[in-house]
Design an enzyme around this catalytic site. Structure first.
Site, short mmCIF file in Angstrom:
data_model
loop_
_atom_site.label_atom_id
_atom_site.label_comp_id
_atom_site.label_asym_id
_atom_site.label_seq_id
_atom_site.Cartn_x
_atom_site.Cartn_y
_atom_site.Cartn_z
N SER A 23 0.82 -1.21 0.00
CA SER A 23 0.00 0.00 0.00
C SER A 23 0.86 1.26 0.00
CB SER A 23 -0.91 0.05 1.23
OG SER A 23 -1.65 1.25 1.21
N LYS B 136 -4.61 -6.46 3.63
CA LYS B 136 -4.58 -5.36 2.65
C LYS B 136 -6.00 -5.00 2.21
CE LYS B 136 -3.11 -2.40 -0.47
NZ LYS B 136 -4.22 -1.91 -1.27
N HIS C 275 -7.50 -3.01 4.86
CA HIS C 275 -6.87 -1.68 4.78
C HIS C 275 -7.64 -0.82 3.78
CE1 HIS C 275 -4.42 1.09 2.35
NE2 HIS C 275 -3.82 1.41 3.49
N ASN C 276 -7.94 -1.39 2.63
CA ASN C 276 -8.66 -0.64 1.61
C ASN C 276 -10.09 -0.32 2.03
OD1 ASN C 276 -6.28 -1.10 0.18
ND2 ASN C 276 -7.39 -1.19 -1.77
N GLU D 190 -9.81 2.52 4.25
CA GLU D 190 -9.50 3.68 3.40
C GLU D 190 -10.78 4.28 2.82
OE1 GLU D 190 -6.42 2.85 0.34
OE2 GLU D 190 -7.92 3.55 -1.10
#
Ligand code: 6PG
Length: 473
Positions: free
Chosen positions: A128, A183, A186-187, A190
């Site tokens: 990232s 990940k 994480h997105n 986000e």
């Protein structure tokens, strides 16, 4: 000539940046791209003793030190499977294939099993930070066996961003799909953080009439305080840039239809399948889909007079409350994301360290923020154990101080008919998870009436059904 330490396949924006980063750390990188012309141009511009290319995979594999390490930076889905198929016949036992794209964790688990049969190690690695991050130092989330981690650790620790203590933002997240899963979440986080920021922008604009440059000043002030983050940092130029074609600010000419490559959606689908509660991440995905209905929204906007500016706070007071509301809202959003990771880890048998996950998000990644250092320390106080974030003392103190502002801002936004679903669900999650009683008894009563679905009682064990009759109506 000394052989190469690592290969990188896929010279898109991220692939080029990552290859340059690895070479800058004095590891010899051999690159390959399906379109050779792109590789030729890339090496013409950046090639050196540490960075070169090969026009075919066979030649590339031949030049690598063993056990070979090959990083794939190709689009998720079929391109990854096609590349694996082309490489598998060229690789030997104990070689390592690293998928550094945004692949779906379930695909990573499948590919891992497939390659294991050939004695080839597979790593699903979240990276990232976008183009800049990949070049200067991304946050890296590898999922693989422990012994494979030992083999790739020297390169990854050199190219990763640094956390608040100068340690590399990379850790052995867990096995098989754990890296890509973390990940993906994480997105999802986000998406939620960006949506809460967008709702703050909308309230400042439509309730208080601030111009883009004035909102930029507010966000710049937030970015000098505890909301300091990459996203608030870049929001200032995004808001204050003048348009190249017309008088005014670029932001006012950008069409209000949000794109989404899919990682946010994957997060929500996975949460629904696991029974995890991530309402703010879900609302952020829905908000992007709603924004795509531009034509329909224009037609309906003519039928409904919606926005009213019922600003019951002064602008100064609102800006202060909004900062507090965003801080509490973001903590709520991280609690949702980590709870999803906890549930997935339980069900997928991953042993994850939450302090380490928060730590590697302190730098390099899109959600990097001072708040992550606070969350890292909070989980570290529980030795990285996957406890609910709201259970941790310092987090509880912060929420008790800032949650009232979230209530105030959500009610003010609602009274002004501003859609603030992300902030409202961050509020709902916080107050739902901290309520010992919620109105599900009412749901159970209705379900038992119309479908005899039975219910439990609060005062005694057992399963009950009431013989409702339409005579009760
Ligand atoms: C990152 C980013 C990246 C993501 C893009 C586009 O961590 O570097 O999250 O992985 O793909 O930001 O994502 P959306 O199109 O879904 O917003």
């Amino acid at each position: 000539m000394k052989r190469y330490d690592v290969a990188l396949i896929g010279l898109g924006v991220m692939g080029q940046s990552l290859a340059r980063n690895i070479a800058s750390q004095k590891f010899r990188v051999l690159t390959y791209n399906r379109t050779t012309k792109k590789a030729v141009q890339f090496i013409e511009e950046y090639g050196n003793d540490y960075l070169d290319y090969k026009a075919n995979l066979k030649a590339l594999v031949k030049e690598l030190k063993t056990p070979r390490k090959i990083i794939l930076m190709v689009p998720a889905g079929k391109p990854v499977d096609d590349m694996i198929q082309s490489l598998a016949k060229l690789l030997s036992k104990n070689d390592i294939l690293i998928d550094a794209g945004n692949s779906l964790f379930k695909e990573t688990i499948r590919r891992n099993e497939l390659l294991k049969k050939k004695g080839i190690h597979f790593v699903g690695m979240g990276v990232s930070g976008g183009e800049e991050g990949a070049l200067r130092g991304p946050s890296i989330m590898p999922g693989c066996d422990a012994k494979v981690w030992k083999s790739i650790r020297p390169i990854l620790t050199k190219i990763a961003a640094k956390d608040f203590k100068g340690k590399p933002c990379v850790t052995h997240v867990g096995t098989d799909g754990a890296g890509h899963y973390v990940k993906m979440v994480h997105n999802g986080i986000e998406y939620a953080v960006m949506q809460m920021m967008a709702e703050a922008y909308e309230m400042l604009k439509s309730i208080y009439g601030l111009k883009p440059n004035e909102i930029a000043n507010v966000f710049s002030k937030y970015n000098r305080g505890r909301l300091k983050s990459y996203l608030f940092e870049i929001s200032v130029p995004v808001l204050s840039r003048k348009d190249d074609f017309k008088k005014g600010y670029l932001i006012d000419f950008i069409l209000d239809k949000a794109g989404q490559k899919g990682t946010g959606r994957w997060t929500v689908i996975d949460a629904l399948e696991r029974g995890a509660v991530i309402p703010t991440i879900a609302e952020a995905v829905f908000a992007r889909s709603l924004s795509s209905n531009k034509t329909e929204r224009i037609v309906l906007s003519k039928l409904y007079k919606t926005r009213e500016s019922k600003n019951l706070l002064s602008r100064k007071a609102f800006v202060k409350q909004l900062e507090s509301a965003l801080y509490a809202g973001m903590i709520s959003c991280y609690a949702q994301g980590f709870e999803l990771i906890r549930l997935a880890a339980e069900q997928q048998n991953w042993k994850l360290n939450f302090a380490e996950i928060a730590r590697i998000w302190e730098g390099g990644c899109i959600i990097r923020a001072d708040l992550l250092n606070f969350i890292h320390k909070a989980f570290a106080s529980k030795r990285g154990k996957p406890v609910h974030l709201f259970m941790i003392g310092d987090i509880k103190k912060a929420l008790q101080k800032d949650a009232p502002a979230l209530s105030e801002v959500v009610s003010l936004g609602a009274r002004s008919n501003v859609p603030i679903a992300a902030m409202a669900t961050a509020h709902a999650y916080l107050y739902g998870m901290t309520s010992s009683v919620v109105p599900a008894n009412f749901i159970q009563g209705l379900r038992d009436f119309f479908g005899a679905h039975t219910y439990e009682r609060a005062d005694k064990k057992g399963i009950f059904h009431t013989p409702w009759s339409n005579l009760d109506l």
